[in-house]
Design a protein around this motif. Structure first.
Motif, PDB file in Angstrom:
ATOM      1  N   ALA A   1     -43.227  26.751  -5.394  1.00  0.00           N
ATOM      2  CA  ALA A   1     -42.918  26.297  -6.755  1.00  0.00           C
ATOM      3  C   ALA A   1     -42.220  27.405  -7.539  1.00  0.00           C
ATOM      4  O   ALA A   1     -41.287  27.142  -8.304  1.00  0.00           O
ATOM      5  CB  ALA A   1     -44.200  25.865  -7.466  1.00  0.00           C
ATOM      6  N   GLY A   2     -42.652  28.641  -7.347  1.00  0.00           N
ATOM      7  CA  GLY A   2     -42.000  29.772  -8.018  1.00  0.00           C
ATOM      8  C   GLY A   2     -40.562  29.948  -7.560  1.00  0.00           C
ATOM      9  O   GLY A   2     -39.675  30.233  -8.369  1.00  0.00           O
ATOM     10  N   LEU A   3     -40.322  29.783  -6.248  1.00  0.00           N
ATOM     11  CA  LEU A   3     -38.947  29.858  -5.742  1.00  0.00           C
ATOM     12  C   LEU A   3     -38.073  28.757  -6.324  1.00  0.00           C
ATOM     13  O   LEU A   3     -36.921  29.003  -6.705  1.00  0.00           O
ATOM     14  CB  LEU A   3     -38.944  29.771  -4.211  1.00  0.00           C
ATOM     15  CG  LEU A   3     -39.426  31.002  -3.460  1.00  0.00           C
ATOM     16  CD1 LEU A   3     -39.542  30.703  -1.973  1.00  0.00           C
ATOM     17  CD2 LEU A   3     -38.480  32.161  -3.696  1.00  0.00           C
ATOM     18  N   LEU A   4     -38.624  27.547  -6.387  1.00  0.00           N
ATOM     19  CA  LEU A   4     -37.870  26.447  -6.992  1.00  0.00           C
ATOM     20  C   LEU A   4     -37.578  26.718  -8.459  1.00  0.00           C
ATOM     21  O   LEU A   4     -36.491  26.407  -8.955  1.00  0.00           O
ATOM     22  CB  LEU A   4     -38.637  25.128  -6.843  1.00  0.00           C
ATOM     23  CG  LEU A   4     -38.681  24.529  -5.448  1.00  0.00           C
ATOM     24  CD1 LEU A   4     -39.654  23.355  -5.397  1.00  0.00           C
ATOM     25  CD2 LEU A   4     -37.294  24.079  -5.031  1.00  0.00           C
ATOM     26  N   ARG A   5     -38.537  27.304  -9.164  1.00  0.00           N
ATOM     27  CA  ARG A   5     -38.340  27.633 -10.580  1.00  0.00           C
ATOM     28  C   ARG A   5     -37.258  28.699 -10.736  1.00  0.00           C
ATOM     29  O   ARG A   5     -36.418  28.618 -11.639  1.00  0.00           O
ATOM     30  CB  ARG A   5     -39.665  28.141 -11.160  1.00  0.00           C
ATOM     31  CG  ARG A   5     -39.781  28.054 -12.674  1.00  0.00           C
ATOM     32  CD  ARG A   5     -39.109  29.118 -13.315  1.00  0.00           C
ATOM     33  NE  ARG A   5     -39.320  29.249 -14.728  1.00  0.00           N
ATOM     34  CZ  ARG A   5     -38.524  30.010 -15.432  1.00  0.00           C
ATOM     35  NH1 ARG A   5     -37.497  30.613 -14.875  1.00  0.00           N
ATOM     36  NH2 ARG A   5     -38.720  30.173 -16.698  1.00  0.00           N
ATOM     37  N   ASP A   6     -37.249  29.691  -9.835  1.00  0.00           N
ATOM     38  CA  ASP A   6     -36.222  30.729  -9.889  1.00  0.00           C
ATOM     39  C   ASP A   6     -34.835  30.154  -9.626  1.00  0.00           C
ATOM     40  O   ASP A   6     -33.862  30.542 -10.264  1.00  0.00           O
ATOM     41  CB  ASP A   6     -36.511  31.835  -8.873  1.00  0.00           C
ATOM     42  CG  ASP A   6     -37.718  32.673  -9.261  1.00  0.00           C
ATOM     43  OD1 ASP A   6     -38.135  32.609 -10.437  1.00  0.00           O
ATOM     44  OD2 ASP A   6     -38.235  33.376  -8.375  1.00  0.00           O
TER      45      ASP A   6
ATOM     46  N   VAL B   1     -39.080  19.927 -10.711  1.00  0.00           N
ATOM     47  CA  VAL B   1     -38.879  19.499  -9.322  1.00  0.00           C
ATOM     48  C   VAL B   1     -40.117  19.814  -8.485  1.00  0.00           C
ATOM     49  O   VAL B   1     -40.518  19.021  -7.632  1.00  0.00           O
ATOM     50  CB  VAL B   1     -37.613  20.159  -8.719  1.00  0.00           C
ATOM     51  CG1 VAL B   1     -37.472  19.834  -7.256  1.00  0.00           C
ATOM     52  CG2 VAL B   1     -36.385  19.725  -9.480  1.00  0.00           C
ATOM     53  N   ALA B   2     -40.759  20.933  -8.743  1.00  0.00           N
ATOM     54  CA  ALA B   2     -41.967  21.305  -7.997  1.00  0.00           C
ATOM     55  C   ALA B   2     -43.082  20.279  -8.229  1.00  0.00           C
ATOM     56  O   ALA B   2     -43.784  19.897  -7.284  1.00  0.00           O
ATOM     57  CB  ALA B   2     -42.429  22.696  -8.405  1.00  0.00           C
ATOM     58  N   PHE B   3     -43.243  19.829  -9.468  1.00  0.00           N
ATOM     59  CA  PHE B   3     -44.273  18.830  -9.751  1.00  0.00           C
ATOM     60  C   PHE B   3     -43.919  17.486  -9.119  1.00  0.00           C
ATOM     61  O   PHE B   3     -44.794  16.784  -8.613  1.00  0.00           O
ATOM     62  CB  PHE B   3     -44.484  18.668 -11.255  1.00  0.00           C
ATOM     63  CG  PHE B   3     -45.287  19.785 -11.858  1.00  0.00           C
ATOM     64  CD1 PHE B   3     -46.636  19.914 -11.586  1.00  0.00           C
ATOM     65  CD2 PHE B   3     -44.686  20.717 -12.685  1.00  0.00           C
ATOM     66  CE1 PHE B   3     -47.385  20.945 -12.127  1.00  0.00           C
ATOM     67  CE2 PHE B   3     -45.421  21.749 -13.238  1.00  0.00           C
ATOM     68  CZ  PHE B   3     -46.776  21.861 -12.962  1.00  0.00           C
ATOM     69  N   TYR B   4     -42.638  17.108  -9.159  1.00  0.00           N
ATOM     70  CA  TYR B   4     -42.233  15.859  -8.523  1.00  0.00           C
ATOM     71  C   TYR B   4     -42.456  15.920  -7.020  1.00  0.00           C
ATOM     72  O   TYR B   4     -42.946  14.968  -6.408  1.00  0.00           O
ATOM     73  CB  TYR B   4     -40.776  15.532  -8.830  1.00  0.00           C
ATOM     74  CG  TYR B   4     -40.514  15.240 -10.292  1.00  0.00           C
ATOM     75  CD1 TYR B   4     -41.375  14.449 -11.032  1.00  0.00           C
ATOM     76  CD2 TYR B   4     -39.404  15.767 -10.934  1.00  0.00           C
ATOM     77  CE1 TYR B   4     -41.147  14.192 -12.376  1.00  0.00           C
ATOM     78  CE2 TYR B   4     -39.158  15.513 -12.275  1.00  0.00           C
ATOM     79  CZ  TYR B   4     -40.036  14.731 -12.983  1.00  0.00           C
ATOM     80  OH  TYR B   4     -39.795  14.475 -14.307  1.00  0.00           O
TER      81      TYR B   4
END
Length: 119
Positions: free
Chosen positions: A76-81, A88-91
Motif C-alpha cells: 500500500a505504501g508503494l502504491l501511495r508513493d 487504489v490500495a483500499f480498492y
C-alpha cells in the motif's frame, strides 16, 4: 460468507468517506463483520478436519492470514508513493474478500452435486 463479502465492501468504501462520521460508521461495520468472520472460523475448521486436528487447522488459517497482513502495508505504501493516494490500495484490498465470498457461495452447490454423485 456474508461477513466475508461485507469486509470487502467496507474496505472499498473507506476512500469514499469524506466525513469523519462516515469513516467511523464504515470501520464499525467492518469490525463487526470481521468479528463474525473470526468467530465462525473455529467451528468451520472443526467441521472440516475434526476434533483431533482443529488446533492445527486454526493455526494454519491464522498463519495464512498473517501473510497479507504483513505484506499488505508495504505494498500500500508503494502504491501511495507511485500514485499519490491510498485509494487504489483500499480498492485492491477489497477485491480478495469479494472473490472469496463469491467462491464460498458455490460450496453448497458443489456439496449437493457431490452427494448426488454418491447416490
Amino acid at each position: 460468507v456474508a461477513s466475508f463479502f461485507f469486509i470487502g465492501v467496507m474496505s472499498m468504501m473507506i476512500p469514499l468517506c469524506n466525513v469523519f462520521g462516515a469513516l467511523v460508521a464504515v470501520c464499525l461495520f467492518m469490525g463487526l463483520f470481521d468479528g463474525c468472520f473470526i468467530c465462525i472460523m473455529a467451528p468451520i475448521a472443526f467441521e472440516l478436519v475434526g476434533a483431533q486436528d482443529v488446533s492445527q487447522a486454526i493455526g494454519f488459517l491464522l498463519g495464512l492470514m498473517s501473510v497479507p497482513m504483513t505484506v499488505g502495508p508495504p505494498i500500500a505504501g508503494l502504491l501511495r508513493d507511485k500514485l499519490g493516494t491510498y485509494d487504489v490500495a483500499f480498492y485492491l484490498a477489497g477485491v480478495p474478500p469479494l472473490i472469496g465470498g463469491a467462491i464460498l457461495c458455490f460450496i453448497p452447490w458443489v456439496h449437493e452435486r457431490h452427494k448426488l454423485k454418491e447416490r
